[in-house]
Write a protein that holds these residues in place. Structure first.
Motif, PDB file in Angstrom:
ATOM      1  N   SER A  46       0.837  -1.203   0.000  1.00  0.00           N
ATOM      2  CA  SER A  46       0.000   0.000   0.000  1.00  0.00           C
ATOM      3  C   SER A  46       0.869   1.249   0.000  1.00  0.00           C
ATOM      4  N   ASN A  47       1.972   1.225   0.766  1.00  0.00           N
ATOM      5  CA  ASN A  47       2.898   2.365   0.742  1.00  0.00           C
ATOM      6  C   ASN A  47       3.459   2.564  -0.665  1.00  0.00           C
ATOM      7  N   PHE A  48       3.819   1.443  -1.294  1.00  0.00           N
ATOM      8  CA  PHE A  48       4.409   1.547  -2.635  1.00  0.00           C
ATOM      9  C   PHE A  48       3.369   2.077  -3.636  1.00  0.00           C
ATOM     10  N   ALA A  49       2.126   1.643  -3.477  1.00  0.00           N
ATOM     11  CA  ALA A  49       1.080   2.100  -4.401  1.00  0.00           C
ATOM     12  C   ALA A  49       0.905   3.620  -4.288  1.00  0.00           C
ATOM     13  N   LEU A  50       0.929   4.142  -3.056  1.00  0.00           N
ATOM     14  CA  LEU A  50       0.781   5.588  -2.878  1.00  0.00           C
ATOM     15  C   LEU A  50       1.999   6.319  -3.445  1.00  0.00           C
ATOM     16  N   ARG A  51       3.166   5.759  -3.192  1.00  0.00           N
ATOM     17  CA  ARG A  51       4.410   6.370  -3.686  1.00  0.00           C
ATOM     18  C   ARG A  51       4.371   6.445  -5.215  1.00  0.00           C
ATOM     19  N   THR A  52       3.878   5.399  -5.833  1.00  0.00           N
ATOM     20  CA  THR A  52       3.820   5.379  -7.298  1.00  0.00           C
ATOM     21  C   THR A  52       2.789   6.384  -7.803  1.00  0.00           C
ATOM     22  N   LEU A  53       1.656   6.461  -7.103  1.00  0.00           N
ATOM     23  CA  LEU A  53       0.588   7.364  -7.545  1.00  0.00           C
ATOM     24  C   LEU A  53       1.029   8.835  -7.487  1.00  0.00           C
ATOM     25  N   VAL A  54       1.685   9.208  -6.366  1.00  0.00           N
ATOM     26  CA  VAL A  54       2.017  10.637  -6.221  1.00  0.00           C
ATOM     27  C   VAL A  54       3.382  10.973  -6.826  1.00  0.00           C
ATOM     28  N   GLY A  55       4.199   9.960  -7.057  1.00  0.00           N
ATOM     29  CA  GLY A  55       5.564  10.194  -7.558  1.00  0.00           C
ATOM     30  C   GLY A  55       6.557  10.095  -6.423  1.00  0.00           C
ATOM     31  N   ASP A  56       7.734   9.531  -6.712  1.00  0.00           N
ATOM     32  CA  ASP A  56       8.741   9.280  -5.664  1.00  0.00           C
ATOM     33  C   ASP A  56       9.075  10.537  -4.869  1.00  0.00           C
ATOM     34  N   ASP A  57       9.170  11.677  -5.572  1.00  0.00           N
ATOM     35  CA  ASP A  57       9.620  12.890  -4.879  1.00  0.00           C
ATOM     36  C   ASP A  57       8.492  13.580  -4.124  1.00  0.00           C
ATOM     37  N   ARG A  58       7.296  13.039  -4.179  1.00  0.00           N
ATOM     38  CA  ARG A  58       6.173  13.662  -3.462  1.00  0.00           C
ATOM     39  C   ARG A  58       5.590  12.721  -2.397  1.00  0.00           C
ATOM     40  N   PHE A  59       6.354  11.646  -2.101  1.00  0.00           N
ATOM     41  CA  PHE A  59       5.931  10.684  -1.080  1.00  0.00           C
ATOM     42  C   PHE A  59       6.831  10.837   0.145  1.00  0.00           C
ATOM     43  N   PHE A  60       6.220  10.788   1.336  1.00  0.00           N
ATOM     44  CA  PHE A  60       6.980  10.983   2.574  1.00  0.00           C
ATOM     45  C   PHE A  60       6.574   9.917   3.593  1.00  0.00           C
ATOM     46  N   ALA A  61       7.565   9.502   4.399  1.00  0.00           N
ATOM     47  CA  ALA A  61       7.264   8.551   5.466  1.00  0.00           C
ATOM     48  C   ALA A  61       6.407   9.281   6.503  1.00  0.00           C
ATOM     49  N   GLY A  62       5.368   8.672   6.963  1.00  0.00           N
ATOM     50  CA  GLY A  62       4.445   9.353   7.873  1.00  0.00           C
ATOM     51  C   GLY A  62       4.865   9.276   9.318  1.00  0.00           C
ATOM     52  N   ILE A  63       6.130   9.496   9.593  1.00  0.00           N
ATOM     53  CA  ILE A  63       6.600   9.487  10.982  1.00  0.00           C
ATOM     54  C   ILE A  63       7.485  10.703  11.230  1.00  0.00           C
ATOM     55  N   SER A  64       7.664  11.014  12.506  1.00  0.00           N
ATOM     56  CA  SER A  64       8.396  12.233  12.856  1.00  0.00           C
ATOM     57  C   SER A  64       9.860  12.126  12.425  1.00  0.00           C
ATOM     58  N   ASP A  65      10.492  13.283  12.314  1.00  0.00           N
ATOM     59  CA  ASP A  65      11.921  13.333  11.947  1.00  0.00           C
ATOM     60  C   ASP A  65      12.738  12.475  12.901  1.00  0.00           C
ATOM     61  N   HIS A  66      12.408  12.625  14.190  1.00  0.00           N
ATOM     62  CA  HIS A  66      13.196  11.955  15.214  1.00  0.00           C
ATOM     63  C   HIS A  66      13.064  10.437  15.085  1.00  0.00           C
ATOM     64  N   GLU A  67      11.826   9.975  14.904  1.00  0.00           N
ATOM     65  CA  GLU A  67      11.616   8.525  14.809  1.00  0.00           C
ATOM     66  C   GLU A  67      12.271   7.956  13.551  1.00  0.00           C
ATOM     67  N   LEU A  68      12.143   8.684  12.447  1.00  0.00           N
ATOM     68  CA  LEU A  68      12.752   8.185  11.208  1.00  0.00           C
ATOM     69  C   LEU A  68      14.272   8.167  11.333  1.00  0.00           C
ATOM     70  N   GLN A  69      14.806   9.164  12.043  1.00  0.00           N
ATOM     71  CA  GLN A  69      16.255   9.197  12.238  1.00  0.00           C
ATOM     72  C   GLN A  69      16.711   7.976  13.061  1.00  0.00           C
ATOM     73  N   LEU A  70      15.919   7.638  14.096  1.00  0.00           N
ATOM     74  CA  LEU A  70      16.277   6.482  14.915  1.00  0.00           C
ATOM     75  C   LEU A  70      16.209   5.198  14.097  1.00  0.00           C
ATOM     76  N   LEU A  71      15.131   5.064  13.303  1.00  0.00           N
ATOM     77  CA  LEU A  71      14.981   3.854  12.478  1.00  0.00           C
ATOM     78  C   LEU A  71      16.105   3.754  11.454  1.00  0.00           C
ATOM     79  N   SER A  72      16.452   4.893  10.848  1.00  0.00           N
ATOM     80  CA  SER A  72      17.520   4.885   9.842  1.00  0.00           C
ATOM     81  C   SER A  72      18.845   4.514  10.484  1.00  0.00           C
ATOM     82  N   THR A  73      19.070   5.001  11.693  1.00  0.00           N
ATOM     83  CA  THR A  73      20.312   4.649  12.396  1.00  0.00           C
ATOM     84  C   THR A  73      20.363   3.150  12.661  1.00  0.00           C
TER      85      THR A  73
END
Ligand code: SF4
Ligand code: SF4
Ligand code: FES
Length: 903
Positions: free
Chosen positions: A319-346
């Motif tokens: 479902s995430n991929f379907a939305l990303r494809t519909l809106v375009g890669d550069d217009r799709f964002f992870a729906g979590i806070s900066d801090h949480e995404l930073q922790l997950l990326s780390t």
């Protein structure tokens, strides 16, 4: 392997197993009650009797309990021996004397191990005509039901509850010739794993109280393989449906992940699917709309362009991929806070670039020296906590081995080991429920926890950066933890996002890396906040704030929110003003929430029960869940809504996804990290149709006879190999597609024995799931060099940290009817000394001012909190949306928030 002779047939068996275990692994039907592969043997029920012969010449032999006899090389036994058969029948006869024989009204009926064993031993009629012993049943809470008359005194419940899961409020009470299994008084069972009693008890004493509210006979449930969506561990479940509603969740064995058990959030959280807040039809500006109207509106909005998509860590990859494809890669964002995404990326970077591998939960259980840094596992990742409860037995098991006591001889092992525990060191901001088995505990603010971690790493490898300014006690503790970890054969470090601290995560990695550098094969396990947190972070690296910035740049645009309540992700005022700032808000979700309230168009998204999808768990394992029910409302998968919306807009690109397989293939082609996703479960083309309905299913004719006796055509499933019919049984299904475990004569959950390569081992064909994350072959990692400063309590504020609750801290399960009764009231926890400084007592109200929000909360006193640190119940209003830890100001209610010094 050992050669054993069963009824004169030579068979190969594992000599580390007992004879019952070996016979079951070899496919023999030998009845048993008290033995359980996860609990071992105690020889309590006498049901597994066989005749054992000394050698080939011995014709007399003797009766032995198979579960208490090793499968040693040369062992000769007979299962079919008439005296053994008679003994087993007599045992059942004895057990059934007082049994109520109430199968037709028993919730366990049709899925009962006692029924199966009674039939297996040939017991047909009751030879006892006197009054039966009866008991009073207890109220055990909204999740588990009690009916003591059905008890056969096998002891499994107390062994699981107390010895395996560490609970203390369930016990065996003896009086003369009666044994009572229950609590000392009526009350809610305290263990987070109490629901496993439903599967562990071989009769109907403990049953699922939530299923009782909407009961369906077990053989009439249509079932599908599923994945728990209530934390990041991804336990495998089997979901059961009847008459278009979800009726229950049971464990689906996966040796690598959850084994035989689930936590209560995972087992009973499913009721959110049938919650009153469920969205079942589209809403246009808050009013009910038809699907045609909704799609027309969706198409018109999409044609206007300027669309931004916000994904979700609780939505599937597809479902995430379907939305990303519909809106375009550069217009799709992870729906979590900066801090949480930073922790997950780390965490992802650490696991993909560093030398330490993320272990499966089975490997977690077999770790023999563990360091938990910053996690309250029982409330955040419950089954990992249950696995760790077994891990502390690994090192002391050597005491039993020296005495030549086999591992499966449970009571003898416990006698030999007594209170000995393998090293488990827990450093956390507050006391956790695992502390009772810890060999060392340390409670401190997140920065101090990180400092301890860095100090442990330095003690393991002096080339890791040193921590200056540690107290002598802490230096000693770090040295002891280092030496315990170095002494283990399989050391493990556990950490995660719960402290919301980058330093804590880095410190945990530092410890694991130092162990690797010291030549140990250290494992590093991170907990993740939601069921697809890692999946989303692997897909998208741009957080919510970037979406907000993009919206500010294009105030006239459209925002599509996928299965996400943005008010949980950021401060309410910021989210509200941003939602007001776009022309259109389209939300796809399951339950009404603040974000759906603010939307122009809401479409009803399928939950895990109405969709297929892939989730990536904390290990990095991609696992597939399958649709179990076909809604008779407008509910459908989010990706399908997105596809139909784009078709309504006249876009062509996404229309190529006719089915789920098309979507996974497109995702695999577009994103290298997801290249293996189509292989997570085989397609219908590869394996044919697999039935969701058991072969004892009453059938659609019977179900709908009040409407029509003509059997309707079953719904099609274009998306998976599973069929909404009785086409072919689970025996032929590949492991990822097994909807339920059943074999002839085995109707209870114990039928899983017939699907394992050996009982208690991996499923035949391999355990489901494909790992997406592995350490690199060439190592080029470096130690972290920044150690945080020691935490100093502030004069004008408290460090507010989240305190997790198995019931309440997770967004979906708190809408389940049973669980909602166990959710605590929101509170602020304070050390008693600090509370008295503020002039507040337990139960009084306190003003909290944090991150621009102000609210009143009830005070709870917790002496385990470090000075200068206060706790807020994670996920519960009004804390949702506030990024913790954060400095807050506190004041007794009815006074303005004031400085700490002034208080
Ligand atoms: S309640 Fe169930 S598990 Fe416990 S002793 Fe009785 S039959 Fe066994
Ligand atoms: S531990 Fe997590 S994934 Fe497993 S059953 Fe519980 S909530 Fe679900
Ligand atoms: S299973 Fe062997 S005595 Fe109970």
């Amino acid at each position: 392997m050992a050669t054993i002779y069963i009824d004169n047939e030579a068979r190969q068996a594992n000599p580390k197993q007992n004879l019952l275990h070996a016979c079951l692994s070899l496919g023999y039907d030998l009845p048993y009650f008290c033995w359980h592969p996860a609990l071992g043997s105690v020889g309590a029920c006498r049901q597994c009797a066989v005749r054992q012969f000394r050698d080939e010449q011995d014709t007399a032999g003797k009766l032995v309990m198979a579960c208490m006899t090793p499968a040693a090389d040369g062992t000769r036994i007979s299962i079919a021996d008439p005296e053994a058969v008679g003994f087993r029948a007599a045992v059942i006869q004895g057990l059934m004397l007082n049994h109520p024989h109430d199968c037709p009204v028993c919730d366990e009926g049709g899925e009962c191990h006692l029924q199966d064993m009674t039939v297996m031993t040939g017991h047909r009629s009751r030879a006892y005509s006197f009054g039966k012993r009866t008991f009073r049943n207890q109220y055990l809470g909204p999740l588990v039901n009690h009916e003591m008359n059905r008890c056969i005194q096998c002891q499994r419940c107390v062994r699981f509850y107390r010895e395996y899961a560490g609970g203390s409020d369930l016990n065996a009470f003896h009086l003369r010739d009666s044994i009572y299994f229950g609590r000392h008084e009526d009350g809610v069972l305290e263990s987070e794993f109490s629901g496993n009693l439903v599967e562990v008890c071989p009769t109907g004493v403990f049953t699922d109280a939530t299923l009782k509210q909407h009961y369906a006979r077990k053989w009439d449930l249509q079932m599908a393989p599923s994945i728990c969506v209530h934390c990041g561990l991804g336990c495998n479940t089997s979901a059961g449906e009847r008459y278009g509603t979800l009726r229950r969740i049971v464990n689906r064995y996966n040796h690598e992940v959850n084994g035989y058990f689930l936590c209560d959030r995972g087992r009973f959280g499913y009721e959110f699917v049938e919650s009153n807040q469920r969205i079942r039809y589209p809403l246009l500006n808050g009013k009910a709309a038809t699907k045609v109207e909704a799609l027309e509106c969706f198409g018109t909005i999409l044609r206007e362009g300027n669309v931004i998509g916000i994904g979700s860590p609780r939505a599937s990859l597809e479902s995430n991929f379907a939305l990303r494809t519909l809106v375009g890669d550069d217009r799709f964002f992870a729906g979590i806070s900066d801090h949480e995404l930073q922790l997950l990326s780390t965490m992802l970077r650490i696991l993909r670039e560093g030398p330490a591998r993320s272990p499966s939960l089975d490997e977690v259980e077999h770790s023999d020296a563990v360091f938990v840094l910053g996690e309250d596992l029982t409330n955040v990742a419950p089954i990992m906590a249950l696995r760790l409860r077994q891990s502390v037995r690994q090192a002391p098991m050597q005491i039993a081995a020296k005495l030549h006591i086999p591992e499966w001889l449970d009571q003898s092992v416990r006698e030999a080991v007594q209170d000995a525990k393998g090293p488990l060191c827990i450093a956390s901001p507050y006391a956790t429920k695992l502390d009772d088995i810890a060999t060392a505990t340390y409670r401190a603010a997140p920065d101090d926890l990180a400092r301890l971690g860095f100090a442990v790493a330095h003690a393991i490898d002096s080339s890791a950066p040193e921590v200056t300014g540690l107290s002598p006690e802490l230096e000693k503790m770090a040295a002891e933890i280092a030496s315990a970890l170095l002494g283990g054969q399989h050391p493990l470090v556990v950490s995660g996002a719960s402290c919301r601290s980058q330093s804590v995560i880095e410190a945990a990695a530092q410890v694991a890396w130092a162990l690797c550098k010291a030549g140990r094969t250290a494992a590093l396990s991170f907990t993740t906040p939601e069921c697809n947190s890692f999946g989303l972070a692997l897909m998208e690296q741009r957080p919510l704030s970037e979406a907000f910035r993009a919206i500010e740049r294009e105030p006239a645009g459209t925002l599509i929110v996928l299965e996400n309540d943005l008010f949980h992700r950021g401060p309410a005022s910021t989210v509200a003003s941003l939602l007001r700032g776009v022309r259109h808000v389209v939300v796809l979700d399951h339950l009404e929430n603040a974000t759906t309230e603010a939307a122009e168009l809401v479409v009803p998204a399928g939950t895990f029960a109405e969709s297929d999808g892939t989730l990536v768990n904390n290990e990095g394992r991609a696992q597939r869940f399958f649709q179990v029910l076909v809604p008779d409302t407008d509910v459908q998968e989010s990706w399908r809504w997105l596809r139909e919306g784009s078709l309504a807009a006249g876009f062509k690109a996404e229309a190529q996804w006719q089915s789920f397989d098309d979507l996974t293939t497109a995702m695999a082609a577009k994103m290298t990290v997801f290249a293996v996703i189509p292989q997570v479960a085989p397609s219908r083309k590869a394996v044919g149709k697999i039935a969701r309905e058991p072969n004892r299913y009453s059938g659609r004719t019977a179900m709908l006879a009040n409407i029509s006796v003509h059997e309707p055509k079953p719904p099609d499933d274009p998306d998976s190999a599973l069929a909404f019919s009785m086409e072919s049984g689970p025996e032929s299904a590949p492991p990822s597609l097994i909807p339920f475990f059943w074999a002839p004569g085995w109707n209870s959950v114990q039928a899983v024995n017939k699907f394992q390569s050996e009982v208690g081992g991996p499923l035949r064909g391999g355990d489901p799931g494909i790992r997406l994350i592995e350490p690199p072959s060439a190592q080029s990692w470096q130690y972290y060099s920044t150690v945080p400063e020691a935490f100093r309590p502030q004069l004008d504020g408290w460090l507010l940290v989240p305190i997790f609750h198995i019931f309440g801290s997770e967004e979906l399960s708190r809408h389940a009817q049973g669980i909602s009764q166990l959710v605590p009231r929101p509170y602020l926890a304070l050390h008693p000394v600090e509370a008295s400084l503020l002039g507040v007592k337990a139960g009084e109200q306190i003003n909290v001012s944090v991150e621009g929000s102000q609210f009143e909360l009830e005070v709870m006193l917790r002496a385990d909190l470090p000075r200068g640190v206060a706790g807020l119940a994670a996920g519960l209003p009004p804390v949702e949306g506030i990024t913790l830890p954060a400095i807050g100001r506190l004041a007794a209610a009815k006074t303005a928030p004031s400085a700490r010094g002034a208080a």
